[in-house]
Design a protein around this motif. Structure first.
Motif, short mmCIF file in Angstrom:
data_model
loop_
_atom_site.label_atom_id
_atom_site.label_comp_id
_atom_site.label_asym_id
_atom_site.label_seq_id
_atom_site.Cartn_x
_atom_site.Cartn_y
_atom_site.Cartn_z
N ILE A 32 0.85 -1.19 0.00
CA ILE A 32 0.00 0.00 0.00
C ILE A 32 0.88 1.24 0.00
CG2 ILE A 32 -1.61 1.32 1.43
CD1 ILE A 32 -2.87 -1.31 2.23
N GLU B 202 -1.13 6.42 -2.15
CA GLU B 202 -2.26 5.51 -2.32
C GLU B 202 -3.47 6.25 -2.88
OE1 GLU B 202 -3.88 1.57 -1.98
OE2 GLU B 202 -1.87 2.44 -2.05
N TYR C 271 -8.40 -1.57 5.92
CA TYR C 271 -8.04 -0.86 4.70
C TYR C 271 -9.13 -0.98 3.64
CZ TYR C 271 -6.02 0.14 0.21
OH TYR C 271 -5.84 0.63 -1.05
N GLU D 67 -1.17 -5.24 -3.82
CA GLU D 67 -2.43 -4.84 -4.45
C GLU D 67 -2.39 -5.08 -5.96
OE1 GLU D 67 -4.33 -1.00 -2.66
OE2 GLU D 67 -2.19 -0.63 -2.90
#
Length: 221
Positions: free
Chosen positions: A34, A40, A78, A109
């Motif tokens: 992240i 982000e 998150y 991710e």
């Protein structure tokens, strides 16, 4: 039988053409962790902009939980906060799906674009069996009173789910370490008064390392 051969050939050709023209999902971004600071936010904003340009496409955000050895509470927090942020920015929530998956290290991710008619990529969802805990589990790490520069990050405590698990399993006891006396009071009020968790269900201590704004939240049987 011969008279059916031309029709069968036509059907095969049409099927092949259709298969060649079918769109495919593609990966918009792949990240090892992240992003820090506003990084982000920029990733997600770019992703939403791409989806806006492709109004018939669906988005998929995959966040990996590693092997689940620790900090699954942070991963849950998150994803929940990211979803709230997207809705708050008035992007249609039904155009983005989220998956917490196995297969990569924690907090990796993948962002996917799925055009209309394309098949979504398949992932193995991560499933945490809380009833199967055999020892202490490192649930999350975070700052109890911080206001992050954006409304989602990877170190939110996820106190709500933490308390929910403790209430669901009476044999579990929570263990929380904080870095300052002010944090100790804040967490005690949050859990006992705010979330109605009995005080005897968790241990609350100050860190010997004298680090501030530290909450390793652990559960043990």
């Amino acid at each position: 039988m011969k008279r059916f051969a031309p029709l069968l050939l036509i059907l095969i050709v049409l099927h092949c053409v259709s298969a060649q023209e079918r769109p495919e999902a593609y990966k918009f971004g792949e990240y090892d962790s992240i992003g820090s600071g506003c990084g982000e936010w920029a990733r997600v904003a770019d992703f939403l902009q791409k989806l806006t340009e492709q109004s018939d496409a669906q988005g998929l955000i995959v966040v990996y939980a590693g092997h689940g050895e620790e900090r699954f509470g942070n991963v849950q927090a998150y994803v929940a906060e990211l979803n709230k942020w997207i809705v708050w920015h008035q992007f249609p929530a039904n155009r983005i799906d989220f998956v917490i998956a196995e297969g990569k290290k924690v907090f990796s991710e993948d962002y996917w674009i799925i055009p209309a008619g394309a098949e979504a990529p398949e992932f193995k969802p991560f499933e945490m069996d809380w009833a199967d805990l055999q020892g202490k589990y490192y649930f999350s790490l975070g700052c109890p009173q911080c206001e992050p520069s954006y409304s989602f990050n990877g170190i939110q405590q996820n106190f709500e789910e933490y308390v929910n698990i403790l209430q669901k399993f009476p044999g579990f006891k929570g263990e929380i370490t904080v870095g300052s006396f002010a944090d100790l009071i804040w967490v005690k009020n949050k859990l006992t008064k705010g979330l109605k968790l009995p005080r005897d269900r968790y241990i609350l201590t100050l860190s010997k390392q004298k680090r501030t704004n530290l909450i390793p939240v652990c559960m043990s049987i």
